[in-house]
Design a protein around this motif. Structure first.
Motif, PDB file in Angstrom:
ATOM      1  N   VAL A  14      -6.966  -7.104   3.429  1.00 28.83           N
ATOM      2  CA  VAL A  14      -7.493  -8.446   3.689  1.00 28.83           C
ATOM      3  C   VAL A  14      -7.359  -9.313   2.438  1.00 28.83           C
ATOM      4  N   VAL A  15      -7.681  -8.753   1.263  1.00 28.95           N
ATOM      5  CA  VAL A  15      -7.550  -9.508   0.017  1.00 28.95           C
ATOM      6  C   VAL A  15      -6.089  -9.925  -0.184  1.00 28.95           C
ATOM      7  N   LYS A  23       1.434  -5.255  -4.843  1.00 31.86           N
ATOM      8  CA  LYS A  23       0.972  -3.955  -5.346  1.00 31.86           C
ATOM      9  C   LYS A  23      -0.189  -4.145  -6.323  1.00 31.86           C
ATOM     10  N   ASP A  24      -1.027  -3.122  -6.430  1.00 31.52           N
ATOM     11  CA  ASP A  24      -2.204  -3.185  -7.294  1.00 31.52           C
ATOM     12  C   ASP A  24      -1.868  -3.518  -8.741  1.00 31.52           C
ATOM     13  N   GLY A  25      -0.767  -3.025  -9.243  1.00 30.81           N
ATOM     14  CA  GLY A  25      -0.421  -3.219 -10.644  1.00 30.81           C
ATOM     15  C   GLY A  25       0.240  -4.543 -10.965  1.00 30.81           C
ATOM     16  N   THR A  47      -4.763  -7.948 -13.001  1.00 28.25           N
ATOM     17  CA  THR A  47      -3.867  -7.434 -11.964  1.00 28.25           C
ATOM     18  C   THR A  47      -4.484  -7.624 -10.578  1.00 28.25           C
ATOM     19  N   VAL A  48      -3.654  -7.432  -9.577  1.00 24.22           N
ATOM     20  CA  VAL A  48      -4.125  -7.480  -8.195  1.00 24.22           C
ATOM     21  C   VAL A  48      -5.217  -6.429  -7.995  1.00 24.22           C
ATOM     22  N   ILE A  61      -8.994  -6.851  -6.444  1.00 21.48           N
ATOM     23  CA  ILE A  61      -9.472  -6.046  -5.317  1.00 21.48           C
ATOM     24  C   ILE A  61     -10.737  -5.291  -5.712  1.00 21.48           C
ATOM     25  N   GLY A  62     -10.769  -4.765  -6.930  1.00 27.41           N
ATOM     26  CA  GLY A  62     -11.956  -4.070  -7.409  1.00 27.41           C
ATOM     27  C   GLY A  62     -13.171  -4.979  -7.465  1.00 27.41           C
TER      28      GLY A  62
END
Length: 95
Positions: free
Chosen positions: A11-12, A30-32, A74-75, A79-80
């Motif tokens: 969703v984010v 991607k998260d990074g 970072t993404v 998200i965190g």
């Protein structure tokens, strides 16, 4: 990461695509990935718009102090932050 975390991350990423008008699909984010990269091109105004959209999506408000303390690079950092915010709201409401 449990299924709720994967759903939240998705969703984010979708909100990011919509608010930032990215030429990526949510799955390509991607998260990074750096938030301030040429790909995502986040700036202070976009960050504010993004956080407002995330607050609307998940309910509640993310305090400015929490945003500053999160050191968003970072993404995955974003998200965190959202995940902690959502969990905090759920614990306060008794869910």
């Amino acid at each position: 990461m449990d299924s709720n975390d994967y759903e939240l991350a998705g969703v984010v990423r979708k909100v990011m695509v919509d608010v930032l008008d990215l030429r990526l699909s949510p799955e390509e984010i991607k998260d990074g990935m750096p938030l301030y990269s040429p790909t995502i091109q986040l700036d202070s105004l976009n960050l504010l718009q993004l956080l407002l959209a995330v607050e609307d999506e998940f309910g509640g408000r993310i305090d400015d102090e929490d945003v500053m303390a999160a050191d968003l690079e970072t993404v995955g950092d974003l998200i965190g932050l959202v995940s902690r915010h959502v969990r905090h709201n759920r614990s306060e409401s008794g869910e």
